[in-house]
Motif scaffolding. Sequence first.
Motif, mmCIF file in Angstrom:
data_model
loop_
_atom_site.group_PDB
_atom_site.id
_atom_site.type_symbol
_atom_site.label_atom_id
_atom_site.label_comp_id
_atom_site.label_asym_id
_atom_site.label_seq_id
_atom_site.Cartn_x
_atom_site.Cartn_y
_atom_site.Cartn_z
ATOM 1 N N ASN A 1 12.504 12.170 6.321
ATOM 2 C CA ASN A 1 12.816 11.465 5.085
ATOM 3 C C ASN A 1 12.615 9.966 5.278
ATOM 4 N N GLY A 2 11.927 9.341 4.330
ATOM 5 C CA GLY A 2 11.674 7.904 4.422
ATOM 6 C C GLY A 2 10.274 7.558 4.884
ATOM 7 N N THR B 1 5.809 8.816 5.033
ATOM 8 C CA THR B 1 4.671 9.668 4.714
ATOM 9 C C THR B 1 3.715 9.647 5.900
ATOM 10 N N LYS C 1 8.270 4.776 3.254
ATOM 11 C CA LYS C 1 8.238 4.910 1.795
ATOM 12 C C LYS C 1 8.539 3.567 1.132
ATOM 13 N N ASN C 2 7.937 3.381 -0.012
ATOM 14 C CA ASN C 2 8.079 2.181 -0.846
ATOM 15 C C ASN C 2 7.392 0.947 -0.288
ATOM 16 N N THR D 1 1.812 2.169 -3.526
ATOM 17 C CA THR D 1 3.175 2.316 -3.033
ATOM 18 C C THR D 1 3.260 3.600 -2.217
ATOM 19 N N VAL D 2 3.719 3.501 -0.987
ATOM 20 C CA VAL D 2 3.805 4.667 -0.109
ATOM 21 C C VAL D 2 4.869 5.625 -0.648
ATOM 22 N N PRO D 3 4.509 6.886 -0.887
ATOM 23 C CA PRO D 3 5.497 7.853 -1.372
ATOM 24 C C PRO D 3 6.404 8.323 -0.237
ATOM 25 N N ASN D 4 7.351 9.163 -0.593
ATOM 26 C CA ASN D 4 8.276 9.695 0.405
ATOM 27 C C ASN D 4 7.903 11.125 0.767
ATOM 28 N N GLN D 5 7.837 11.385 2.077
ATOM 29 C CA GLN D 5 7.644 12.743 2.605
ATOM 30 C C GLN D 5 6.427 13.442 2.005
ATOM 31 N N ARG D 6 5.289 12.787 2.106
ATOM 32 C CA ARG D 6 4.018 13.410 1.756
ATOM 33 C C ARG D 6 3.161 13.501 3.014
#
Length: 263
Positions: free
Chosen positions: A154-155, A157, A197-198, A232-237
């Motif tokens: 989590n947090g 990608t 992420k973000n 923007t970097v997504p989360n958990q991809r």
Amino acid sequence: MSTKSIRFLLCMASIALVVISCTRKDVATLLESQSPNGQANVKIVHASAYTTNYSVHLRVNGVRVSNNMTNATPFPGGGLNTGGASSPWYMALTPGITSITLSVPSVVSGTDSFSLYTGSTYFGADRYYTAFLTDTAAKTQLVILNDDLKLPANGFTRYRFVNLMPNQLSLDLYAGANKVASDIVYKTTSPDFLLAKNDTVRWYIRPAGSAPNSTPIALYPLIAPTFASPQTVPNQRVMTVFARGYNGGTGNRAPNVSLLYNH
């Protein structure tokens, strides 16, 4: 309205509520779990950059599987700076030797007018693969990647980078000012790397060994003329960054950086 119709509407409403209540991760997991056990799970990316951006379709083992599509489109699924949907889908295929054909359809009948590529490769059971079509004419070939769909913590990608630029032997990939992949030879991939992420990032490809502030071969999202915001970097991809086109090319053969959704 009949009792049968009312029951049908109530059933559809219940399904809709279940889907709406799912998170992105839940939906992705659901899609993957629907692939039959023992199948090979495959997506094919059309990255053959012809001067003419042909409308093409894919055949697998002689059967047409895609609608008409153009350069840089994954099937099934999609990505960023590609055609296709915004999804990480795969086809479930029977394992074994598999033929893949990229064809320009006839405008009259929809059958094959002429083939741009026909070849075969092996896909194993209970595995995930991305098959990239690169280069053109007699030099067209498949680059097969084994896909690891395990989600990062989590947090973050997880990314990897593949060089599909036929006239650029080796590339460096930058996420902003940070080099995240170094000296990636044509048709090979980098080790996986994580971004938080973000974070916001603009992707740059440069000839291997070039200075970090040198003019890039290509970048995404574009600064000019569109002046697009950084990604923007997504989360958990799980995503694949790929370089395509030709260094120095123009029009449909221009160099590009694209991203593919794997999970």
